[in-house]
Motif scaffolding. Structure first.
Motif, mmCIF file in Angstrom:
data_model
loop_
_atom_site.group_PDB
_atom_site.id
_atom_site.type_symbol
_atom_site.label_atom_id
_atom_site.label_comp_id
_atom_site.label_asym_id
_atom_site.label_seq_id
_atom_site.Cartn_x
_atom_site.Cartn_y
_atom_site.Cartn_z
ATOM 1 N N TYR A 1 0.574 -1.312 0.180
ATOM 2 C CA TYR A 1 0.203 0.161 -0.069
ATOM 3 C C TYR A 1 0.792 0.836 0.358
ATOM 4 N N THR A 2 0.425 2.412 -0.697
ATOM 5 C CA THR A 2 1.558 3.662 -0.757
ATOM 6 C C THR A 2 -0.018 4.336 -0.860
ATOM 7 N N LYS A 3 0.277 5.315 0.092
ATOM 8 C CA LYS A 3 -1.431 6.834 -0.031
ATOM 9 C C LYS A 3 -1.650 7.233 -0.799
ATOM 10 N N ALA A 4 -2.973 7.649 -0.844
ATOM 11 C CA ALA A 4 -3.778 8.247 -2.053
ATOM 12 C C ALA A 4 -4.219 9.938 -1.542
ATOM 13 N N SER A 5 -4.083 10.715 -1.957
ATOM 14 C CA SER A 5 -4.840 11.805 -1.505
ATOM 15 C C SER A 5 -6.370 11.931 -2.157
ATOM 16 N N THR A 6 -7.465 12.328 -1.474
ATOM 17 C CA THR A 6 -8.139 12.985 -1.809
ATOM 18 C C THR A 6 -8.643 14.158 -1.249
ATOM 19 N N VAL A 7 -8.891 14.729 -2.962
ATOM 20 C CA VAL A 7 -9.409 16.241 -3.373
ATOM 21 C C VAL A 7 -10.832 16.210 -2.651
ATOM 22 N N LEU A 8 -11.329 17.450 -2.079
ATOM 23 C CA LEU A 8 -12.213 17.635 -2.197
ATOM 24 C C LEU A 8 -12.254 18.868 -3.007
ATOM 25 N N PHE A 9 -13.500 19.204 -3.440
ATOM 26 C CA PHE A 9 -13.880 19.647 -4.867
ATOM 27 C C PHE A 9 -15.525 20.174 -4.925
ATOM 28 N N SER A 10 -15.479 21.454 -5.374
ATOM 29 C CA SER A 10 -16.710 21.959 -5.703
ATOM 30 C C SER A 10 -17.180 22.021 -7.121
ATOM 31 N N ASP B 1 -3.918 9.647 -11.750
ATOM 32 C CA ASP B 1 -2.826 10.542 -10.337
ATOM 33 C C ASP B 1 -3.155 9.721 -8.748
ATOM 34 N N GLN B 2 -3.790 8.485 -9.148
ATOM 35 C CA GLN B 2 -3.629 7.311 -7.569
ATOM 36 C C GLN B 2 -4.763 8.730 -6.796
ATOM 37 N N THR B 3 -5.852 9.477 -7.313
ATOM 38 C CA THR B 3 -6.162 10.276 -6.164
ATOM 39 C C THR B 3 -7.800 10.359 -5.940
ATOM 40 N N VAL B 4 -8.140 10.021 -5.053
ATOM 41 C CA VAL B 4 -9.803 10.283 -5.054
ATOM 42 C C VAL B 4 -10.262 11.505 -5.080
ATOM 43 N N TYR B 5 -11.628 11.558 -6.099
ATOM 44 C CA TYR B 5 -12.200 12.925 -5.880
ATOM 45 C C TYR B 5 -13.568 13.294 -5.309
ATOM 46 N N LEU B 6 -13.642 14.017 -4.617
ATOM 47 C CA LEU B 6 -14.922 14.225 -3.894
ATOM 48 C C LEU B 6 -16.054 14.953 -3.427
ATOM 49 N N ASP B 7 -17.374 15.026 -4.140
ATOM 50 C CA ASP B 7 -17.583 16.480 -3.746
ATOM 51 C C ASP B 7 -18.587 16.191 -2.311
ATOM 52 N N LEU B 8 -18.544 16.973 -1.819
ATOM 53 C CA LEU B 8 -20.094 16.945 -0.540
ATOM 54 C C LEU B 8 -20.750 17.287 -0.897
ATOM 55 N N GLY B 9 -21.457 17.288 -2.017
ATOM 56 C CA GLY B 9 -22.428 17.818 -1.932
ATOM 57 C C GLY B 9 -23.315 16.642 -2.673
ATOM 58 N N PHE B 10 -22.533 15.326 -2.932
ATOM 59 C CA PHE B 10 -22.970 14.285 -3.349
ATOM 60 C C PHE B 10 -24.108 13.672 -1.877
ATOM 61 N N PHE B 11 -23.050 13.717 -1.371
ATOM 62 C CA PHE B 11 -24.195 13.182 0.002
ATOM 63 C C PHE B 11 -25.343 14.042 0.622
ATOM 64 N N ASP B 12 -25.602 15.084 -0.416
ATOM 65 C CA ASP B 12 -26.343 15.631 0.567
ATOM 66 C C ASP B 12 -27.889 15.226 -0.948
ATOM 67 N N GLU B 13 -27.062 14.583 -2.430
ATOM 68 C CA GLU B 13 -27.715 13.945 -3.664
ATOM 69 C C GLU B 13 -28.370 12.225 -2.766
ATOM 70 N N LEU B 14 -27.313 11.832 -2.039
ATOM 71 C CA LEU B 14 -27.357 10.567 -2.436
ATOM 72 C C LEU B 14 -28.744 9.726 -0.705
ATOM 73 N N ARG B 15 -29.131 11.251 -0.085
ATOM 74 C CA ARG B 15 -30.293 11.159 0.681
ATOM 75 C C ARG B 15 -31.329 11.573 -0.701
ATOM 76 N N THR B 16 -30.988 13.266 -1.046
ATOM 77 C CA THR B 16 -32.423 12.974 -1.554
ATOM 78 C C THR B 16 -32.568 12.762 -3.420
ATOM 79 N N LYS B 17 -31.279 12.219 -3.722
ATOM 80 C CA LYS B 17 -31.556 11.846 -5.530
ATOM 81 C C LYS B 17 -32.126 9.916 -4.727
ATOM 82 N N PHE B 18 -31.182 9.890 -3.944
ATOM 83 C CA PHE B 18 -31.246 7.943 -4.128
ATOM 84 C C PHE B 18 -31.643 7.707 -3.010
ATOM 85 N N GLY B 19 -32.064 8.323 -2.120
ATOM 86 C CA GLY B 19 -33.167 8.123 -1.687
ATOM 87 C C GLY B 19 -32.087 6.976 0.093
ATOM 88 N N ALA B 20 -30.972 7.572 0.493
ATOM 89 C CA ALA B 20 -30.707 6.885 1.154
ATOM 90 C C ALA B 20 -30.985 7.455 2.498
#
Ligand SMILES: [Zn+2]
Length: 296
Positions: A111-120, A142-161
């Motif tokens: 394992y080698t560490k990978a960054s997460t990028v928080l973007f909007s 670039d061995q990086t995880v990309y994440l927009d925190l807005g997705f977590f709202d969608e997880l509830r509102t759009k995907f019904g979680a």
């Protein structure tokens, strides 16, 4: 899910580029298909975060200037992770990577560490420019995880979680599962463009779910590098239920039913709700990555 209030978070594992402006236009993931086909893998596929052709190269802008890097300022301790969404992501990234680093020491994976990028809204990656519409994803270029925190709202509102902190943790751990696959050299198996319930794409995604479960199994025992104690001090059945619920919410059959009104298994790329819960569960119950051989 509770974090040790006194643990120090390692913000160097998360780059915060929210609010930064992306220069130029260019093709986007999910948009135009230009040049080389580069794989990205994500959590969901409506029209598709995952296996899309992307513009190659994508001028990789430097991370945003430090004035924009909120997490660096705001996320110092486990207490911050207990109270702020973005700091919780930092803590989960720390925990997930501490786990895989320790697993690495046992010889299971190098394992080698990978960054997460928080973007909007949108972001430049080695896999091309991406918009938030694609959902969270991992770019092997670039061995990086990309994440927009807005997705977590969608997880509830759009995907019904149901959502909840551990639903977020599942998402992060799933993407790091893809990084583990990348290091193992198995991520490319999903790159053949084929879809369907038995496709390599689905098997790759289910394995990432299983790896997320493996981490969850160890989450309250994996030692934090700053304190030598577990960073996550409690994970309840209700937390795990939130994780399973999120896994179900992003199942291909659930998404197809919701957004195209019918289920077509031959176009699946991530697996059904049942499969995704099942494989997260295999990882969670056994805590053993060797049990995550979805290809067998
Ligand atoms: Zn995925």
């Amino acid at each position: 899910m509770q974090f040790d209030d006194n643990a120090r978070l390692d913000t160097s594992e998360v780059q915060d580029v929210r609010g930064s402006r992306i220069p130029g236009g260019g093709a986007t993931i999910g948009g135009g298909i230009v040049g080389l086909v580069v794989l990205v893998v994500g959590l969901v596929l409506g029209i598709g975060p995952d296996q899309l052709g992307l513009s190659s190269g994508g001028d990789q802008s430097a991370p945003a200037s430090s004035s924009l890097a909120r997490v660096e300022q705001a996320c110092r301790t486990g207490q911050d992770a207990n109270t702020k969404d973005d700091c919780r992501i930092v803590a989960v990234v720390n925990s997930v990577q501490d786990y895989w680093t320790q697993e690495s020491a046992r010889g299971q994976v190098a394992y080698t560490k990978a960054s997460t990028v928080l973007f909007s809204r949108q972001v430049n990656t080695a896999c091309g420019n991406a918009t938030s519409e694609v959902g969270p994803f991992y770019c092997p270029g670039d061995q990086t995880v990309y994440l927009d925190l807005g997705f977590f709202d969608e997880l509830r509102t759009k995907f019904g979680a149901t959502g909840g902190p551990f639903a977020q943790a599942y998402v992060v751990a799933h993407e790091y599962g893809h990084h583990v696959q990348d290091l193992q050299g198995t991520l490319g198996r999903s790159q053949n463009g084929l879809t369907g319930a038995d496709s390599a794409s689905v098997k790759t995604e289910l394995q990432a779910d299983c790896y997320a479960g493996v981490w969850a199994h160890h989450a309250t025992t994996v030692k934090d590098e700053s304190t030598g104690r577990p960073l996550i001090t409690s994970l309840t059945d209700a937390d795990v239920k939130d994780g399973l619920d999120a896994a179900a919410a992003v199942g291909d059959d659930r998404i197809q039913e919701e957004f195209q009104g019918r289920v077509t298994p031959d176009t699946w790329t991530h697996g059904s709700s049942e499969q995704r819960q099942q494989w997260f569960g295999v990882g969670y119950r056994t805590g053993d990555m060797a049990r995550c051989d979805t290809f067998r």
